[in-house]
Design a protein around this motif. Structure first.
Motif, PDB file in Angstrom:
ATOM      1  N   VAL A 101       0.785  -1.066   0.035  1.00  0.00           N
ATOM      2  CA  VAL A 101      -0.300  -0.043  -0.038  1.00  0.00           C
ATOM      3  C   VAL A 101       0.864   1.290   0.149  1.00  0.00           C
ATOM      4  O   VAL A 101       1.693   1.368   0.801  1.00  0.00           O
ATOM      5  CB  VAL A 101      -0.952   0.017   1.322  1.00  0.00           C
ATOM      6  N   TYR A 102       0.810   2.091  -0.904  1.00  0.00           N
ATOM      7  CA  TYR A 102       1.378   3.193  -1.319  1.00  0.00           C
ATOM      8  C   TYR A 102       0.712   4.518  -0.495  1.00  0.00           C
ATOM      9  O   TYR A 102      -0.519   4.634  -0.990  1.00  0.00           O
ATOM     10  CB  TYR A 102       1.960   3.477  -2.605  1.00  0.00           C
ATOM     11  N   TYR A 103       1.394   5.117   0.372  1.00  0.00           N
ATOM     12  CA  TYR A 103       0.894   6.445   0.941  1.00  0.00           C
ATOM     13  C   TYR A 103       1.657   7.704   0.683  1.00  0.00           C
ATOM     14  O   TYR A 103       2.781   7.767   0.660  1.00  0.00           O
ATOM     15  CB  TYR A 103       0.899   6.346   2.687  1.00  0.00           C
ATOM     16  N   CYS A 104       0.781   8.803   0.435  1.00  0.00           N
ATOM     17  CA  CYS A 104       1.303  10.139   0.216  1.00  0.00           C
ATOM     18  C   CYS A 104       1.242  10.612   1.378  1.00  0.00           C
ATOM     19  O   CYS A 104       0.580  10.598   2.552  1.00  0.00           O
ATOM     20  CB  CYS A 104       0.400  10.887  -0.483  1.00  0.00           C
ATOM     21  N   ASN A 105       2.488  11.575   1.742  1.00  0.00           N
ATOM     22  CA  ASN A 105       2.661  12.399   3.055  1.00  0.00           C
ATOM     23  C   ASN A 105       3.145  13.819   2.505  1.00  0.00           C
ATOM     24  O   ASN A 105       3.852  14.057   1.827  1.00  0.00           O
ATOM     25  CB  ASN A 105       3.729  11.758   3.713  1.00  0.00           C
ATOM     26  N   ALA A 106       2.556  14.645   3.346  1.00  0.00           N
ATOM     27  CA  ALA A 106       2.822  16.213   3.266  1.00  0.00           C
ATOM     28  C   ALA A 106       3.431  16.645   4.521  1.00  0.00           C
ATOM     29  O   ALA A 106       2.942  16.378   5.692  1.00  0.00           O
ATOM     30  CB  ALA A 106       1.761  17.158   2.923  1.00  0.00           C
ATOM     31  N   ASN A 107       4.501  17.117   4.848  1.00  0.00           N
ATOM     32  CA  ASN A 107       5.181  17.690   5.737  1.00  0.00           C
ATOM     33  C   ASN A 107       5.749  19.029   5.773  1.00  0.00           C
ATOM     34  O   ASN A 107       6.606  19.259   4.659  1.00  0.00           O
ATOM     35  CB  ASN A 107       6.243  16.656   5.977  1.00  0.00           C
ATOM     36  N   GLU A 108       5.458  19.896   6.729  1.00  0.00           N
ATOM     37  CA  GLU A 108       6.063  21.143   6.841  1.00  0.00           C
ATOM     38  C   GLU A 108       5.691  21.946   8.122  1.00  0.00           C
ATOM     39  O   GLU A 108       4.239  21.965   8.259  1.00  0.00           O
ATOM     40  CB  GLU A 108       5.729  21.980   5.477  1.00  0.00           C
ATOM     41  N   GLY A 109       6.688  22.027   8.881  1.00  0.00           N
ATOM     42  CA  GLY A 109       6.360  22.708  10.294  1.00  0.00           C
ATOM     43  C   GLY A 109       5.317  21.684  11.036  1.00  0.00           C
ATOM     44  O   GLY A 109       5.839  20.344  11.290  1.00  0.00           O
ATOM     45  N   LEU A 110       4.399  22.210  11.349  1.00  0.00           N
ATOM     46  CA  LEU A 110       3.335  21.371  12.364  1.00  0.00           C
ATOM     47  C   LEU A 110       2.432  20.472  11.561  1.00  0.00           C
ATOM     48  O   LEU A 110       1.660  19.679  11.771  1.00  0.00           O
ATOM     49  CB  LEU A 110       2.502  22.345  12.912  1.00  0.00           C
ATOM     50  N   VAL A 111       2.557  20.850  10.093  1.00  0.00           N
ATOM     51  CA  VAL A 111       1.887  19.908   8.982  1.00  0.00           C
ATOM     52  C   VAL A 111       2.614  18.516   8.875  1.00  0.00           C
ATOM     53  O   VAL A 111       3.583  18.384   8.536  1.00  0.00           O
ATOM     54  CB  VAL A 111       1.591  20.546   7.618  1.00  0.00           C
ATOM     55  N   ASP A 112       1.657  17.427   9.065  1.00  0.00           N
ATOM     56  CA  ASP A 112       2.222  16.195   9.014  1.00  0.00           C
ATOM     57  C   ASP A 112       0.987  15.318   8.261  1.00  0.00           C
ATOM     58  O   ASP A 112       0.230  14.709   9.289  1.00  0.00           O
ATOM     59  CB  ASP A 112       2.917  15.415   9.964  1.00  0.00           C
ATOM     60  N   SER A 113       0.482  15.238   7.172  1.00  0.00           N
ATOM     61  CA  SER A 113      -0.503  14.593   6.964  1.00  0.00           C
ATOM     62  C   SER A 113      -0.459  13.485   5.956  1.00  0.00           C
ATOM     63  O   SER A 113       0.533  13.394   5.176  1.00  0.00           O
ATOM     64  CB  SER A 113      -1.568  15.710   5.930  1.00  0.00           C
ATOM     65  N   TRP A 114      -1.421  12.514   6.032  1.00  0.00           N
ATOM     66  CA  TRP A 114      -1.012  11.336   5.108  1.00  0.00           C
ATOM     67  C   TRP A 114      -2.547  11.019   4.274  1.00  0.00           C
ATOM     68  O   TRP A 114      -3.314  11.203   4.990  1.00  0.00           O
ATOM     69  CB  TRP A 114      -1.094  10.120   6.134  1.00  0.00           C
TER      70      TRP A 114
END
Length: 114
Positions: free
Chosen positions: A91-104
């Motif tokens: 299963v492939y997951y996308c992640n966004a990260n920057e400062g307090l943002v850490d979303s999947w």
């Protein structure tokens, strides 16, 4: 930020797939974006990442076969996967990260099998 992956599926060994991940926020261009994967019984691992400055890094197992890219105008990150192997099944997951943002994202299944 909400992330929605697409593009997974069943492919034969040696085939190709392109995954997409669309983000909901307008600050997309400031995020480090990454693709992770998790195979059954294994830990989630980093596959590829791309920074806001377009620097990329890859897991050794996918170097030369996978390519990560981003289109800030479309708030989308891509993972082009070529020469797929059965061991790429996960299963492939996308992640966004920057400062307090850490979303999947919710994940998309990639199965490589004949």
């Amino acid at each position: 930020v909400q992330l929605v992956e697409s593009g997974g599926g069943l492919v034969q060994p040696g085939g190709s797939l392109r995954l997409s991940c669309a983000a909901s926020k307008s600050r997309f261009n400031s995020y480090r974006m990454a693709w992770y994967r998790q195979a059954p019984g294994k830990q989630r691992e980093l596959v590829a990442a791309i920074t806001s400055a377009y620097r990329t890094n890859y897991a050794d197992s996918v170097k030369g076969r996978f390519a990560i890219s981003r289109d800030n105008a479309k708030n989308t990150v891509y993972l082009q996967m070529n020469s797929l192997k059965p061991e790429d099944t996960a299963v492939y997951y996308c992640n966004a990260n920057e400062g307090l943002v850490d979303s999947w994202g919710q994940g998309t299944q990639v199965t490589v099998s004949s």
